[in-house]
Scaffold this motif. Structure first.
Motif, PDB file in Angstrom:
ATOM      1  N   GLY A  73      -8.200  -3.376   0.508  1.00  0.00           N
ATOM      2  CA  GLY A  73      -8.329  -4.350  -1.338  1.00  0.00           C
ATOM      3  C   GLY A  73      -7.773  -3.193  -2.117  1.00  0.00           C
ATOM      4  N   VAL A  74      -6.396  -2.539  -1.376  1.00  0.00           N
ATOM      5  CA  VAL A  74      -6.219  -0.733  -2.672  1.00  0.00           C
ATOM      6  C   VAL A  74      -5.799  -1.466  -4.010  1.00  0.00           C
ATOM      7  CG1 VAL A  74      -4.745   1.267  -2.853  1.00  0.00           C
ATOM      8  CG2 VAL A  74      -5.685   0.181  -0.476  1.00  0.00           C
ATOM      9  N   THR A  75      -5.969  -0.871  -5.028  1.00  0.00           N
ATOM     10  CA  THR A  75      -5.579  -1.280  -6.333  1.00  0.00           C
ATOM     11  C   THR A  75      -4.987  -0.373  -6.305  1.00  0.00           C
ATOM     12  OG1 THR A  75      -7.995  -0.123  -7.486  1.00  0.00           O
ATOM     13  CG2 THR A  75      -7.838  -2.614  -6.627  1.00  0.00           C
ATOM     14  N   ARG A  76      -4.076  -0.268  -8.113  1.00  0.00           N
ATOM     15  CA  ARG A  76      -3.494   0.689  -8.644  1.00  0.00           C
ATOM     16  C   ARG A  76      -4.221   1.501  -9.057  1.00  0.00           C
ATOM     17  NH1 ARG A  76       0.493  -2.130 -12.376  1.00  0.00           N
ATOM     18  NH2 ARG A  76       1.283  -3.076 -10.608  1.00  0.00           N
ATOM     19  N   SER A  77      -5.598   2.420  -8.505  1.00  0.00           N
ATOM     20  CA  SER A  77      -6.687   3.178  -9.361  1.00  0.00           C
ATOM     21  C   SER A  77      -7.487   4.104  -8.113  1.00  0.00           C
ATOM     22  CB  SER A  77      -7.868   2.608 -10.129  1.00  0.00           C
ATOM     23  OG  SER A  77      -8.599   1.537 -10.533  1.00  0.00           O
ATOM     24  N   ASP A  78      -6.541   2.896  -6.683  1.00  0.00           N
ATOM     25  CA  ASP A  78      -7.142   3.955  -5.743  1.00  0.00           C
ATOM     26  C   ASP A  78      -5.859   4.677  -5.119  1.00  0.00           C
ATOM     27  OD1 ASP A  78      -9.481   2.457  -5.744  1.00  0.00           O
ATOM     28  OD2 ASP A  78      -8.177   0.160  -5.228  1.00  0.00           O
ATOM     29  N   ALA A  79      -5.844   5.112  -3.818  1.00  0.00           N
ATOM     30  CA  ALA A  79      -5.429   6.628  -3.699  1.00  0.00           C
ATOM     31  C   ALA A  79      -5.181   6.243  -2.090  1.00  0.00           C
ATOM     32  CB  ALA A  79      -5.840   8.129  -3.860  1.00  0.00           C
ATOM     33  N   VAL A  80      -3.914   6.708  -1.430  1.00  0.00           N
ATOM     34  CA  VAL A  80      -3.757   7.069  -0.482  1.00  0.00           C
ATOM     35  C   VAL A  80      -3.495   8.747  -0.553  1.00  0.00           C
ATOM     36  CG1 VAL A  80      -1.905   7.011   1.960  1.00  0.00           C
ATOM     37  CG2 VAL A  80      -2.247   5.782  -0.143  1.00  0.00           C
ATOM     38  N   VAL A  81      -3.772   8.978   1.179  1.00  0.00           N
ATOM     39  CA  VAL A  81      -4.128  10.515   1.180  1.00  0.00           C
ATOM     40  C   VAL A  81      -3.325  10.358   2.889  1.00  0.00           C
ATOM     41  CG1 VAL A  81      -5.355  12.220   2.778  1.00  0.00           C
ATOM     42  CG2 VAL A  81      -6.281  11.154   0.342  1.00  0.00           C
ATOM     43  N   GLY A  82      -2.393  10.741   2.851  1.00  0.00           N
ATOM     44  CA  GLY A  82      -1.426  11.268   4.075  1.00  0.00           C
ATOM     45  C   GLY A  82      -1.736  12.789   5.107  1.00  0.00           C
TER      46      GLY A  82
END
Length: 358
Positions: free
Chosen positions: A91-100
């Motif tokens: 449920g990753v939304t446009r206000s969430d984030a990805v950390v690489g």
């Protein structure tokens, strides 16, 4: 020791934070609106991904670890598609984030996944290799590989921040560290000769993450890239100088089915570009020899198989700097004076290759 902050300017400015203990700054880069954080990490780095997830959880985020294959095996369309499915499941939304979290291949993949999910979500990169810190994670270029070439599919997607935790370098295999050093030395040849002086003064130290000048080498290389990227985010001109050594280097990687270390290939590519510049009267022989001396001193290769030229020439045709049928290479007109060589004759290209053939 306090952290060093280097700002990458442009339409979406961000900081590259260099030091030890910098992971504690991760929550501040994500902001208050983020709730779910997809932590895309190299499956071989649980000892680093674990603390990242813990820091996020303690700050109130929902951290979701998503392991991916190590190295270039991560930069495949199947792996990317798997991440998209994971993002949907979480449920990753446009206000969430990805950390690489990982080396350059992992941060390239994570960045592209963030760029392409919902047309773009926030990304923070935590490079764990020298190559990732000084090159791949800085600049907003993301991408994956296809059979026809490396990084041909991708997007410009500046991160919200980059955290270079220097203590992670101590866990790197020696040859992988040496590979990253090629990009540091490249920065020396195209923009900051002080880097070359530091390496020449202590080659053994330069080749070790515990060397006296390690932090300064990292900071200087990052500053070179930050300054270039700040002036040219989308590689419309100036940024091409960062590809010094990469035209032949990428062709070598492709010929080796990406089992050849990136920095090792770029090292050979830099010597090739230097020989091209010498043969066209643009670079003096002493600077060409300095390429070989500096690279050899830290254990990097400077030549490649003589019989490989036909395959390498074909691989160079799909280089990203090419315009139509015109091949364009970054060369030097002198130390820290990068220029371009456009449409060189095949005879010239082959003659330069003979100078590095083994």
């Amino acid at each position: 020791m306090s952290a060093t902050r280097i700002t990458v300017r442009g339409e979406s400015p961000y900081e590259v934070v260099i030091g030890t203990g910098v992971l504690e700054e991760l929550p501040g880069l994500l902001g208050e609106k983020v709730r779910t954080v997809a932590v895309v990490h190299d499956e071989a780095l649980p000892e680093i991904a674990g603390p990242v997830c813990k820091a996020l959880e303690e700050a109130g985020y929902t951290a979701c670890p998503l392991p991916v294959p190590s190295g270039e095996a991560a930069k495949e369309i199947g792996v990317l598609a798997g991440l998209w499915s994971d993002f949907a499941r979480l449920g990753v939304t446009r206000s969430d984030a990805v950390v690489g979290v990982g080396g350059g291949a992992t941060t390239d993949l994570a960045g592209f996944a963030a760029a392409s999910w919902l047309r773009g979500v926030r990304a923070v990169l935590v490079p764990t290799t020298l190559l990732g810190m000084v090159d791949a994670a800085v600049g907003g270029k993301t991408g994956i590989n296809i059979a026809e070439g490396k990084n041909l599919v991708g997007a410009f997607h500046p991160p919200s921040g980059v955290l270079c935790e220097l203590s992670a370098l101590a866990t790197m295999p020696h040859q992988d560290y040496i590979s990253g050093l090629a990009e540091v030395i490249k920065a020396g040849f195209i923009a900051d000769p002080k880097i070359l002086e530091l390496v020449e003064a202590d080659p053994a130290g330069a080749a070790s993450p515990t060397g006296t000048h390690t932090r300064e080498l990292v900071e200087r290389a990052v500053r070179v890239k930050a300054e270039v990227v700040s002036a040219d985010l989308r590689e419309s001109g100036l940024r091409e100088i960062l590809n010094y050594g990469h035209t032949l280097g990428h062709a070598i990687e492709k010929a080796e089915d990406y089992r050849f270390r990136h920095g090792h290939a770029v090292a050979i590519g830099m010597v090739y570009a230097a020989e091209l510049a010498r043969l066209t009267g643009r670079l003096d022989a002493a600077t060409v020899e300095r390429h070989r001396t500096v690279l050899t001193s830290v254990g990097l290769p400077t030549g490649y198989r003589a019989d490989a030229w036909p395959a390498l020439r074909e691989g160079m045709r799909v280089d990203k700097k090419a315009r139509g049928a015109t091949l364009r290479l970054v060369v030097l007109d002198g130390l820290a004076r990068p220029g371009r060589l456009e449409g060189p004759a095949d005879e010239l290209l082959a003659a330069a290759y003979k100078e590095i053939a083994e």
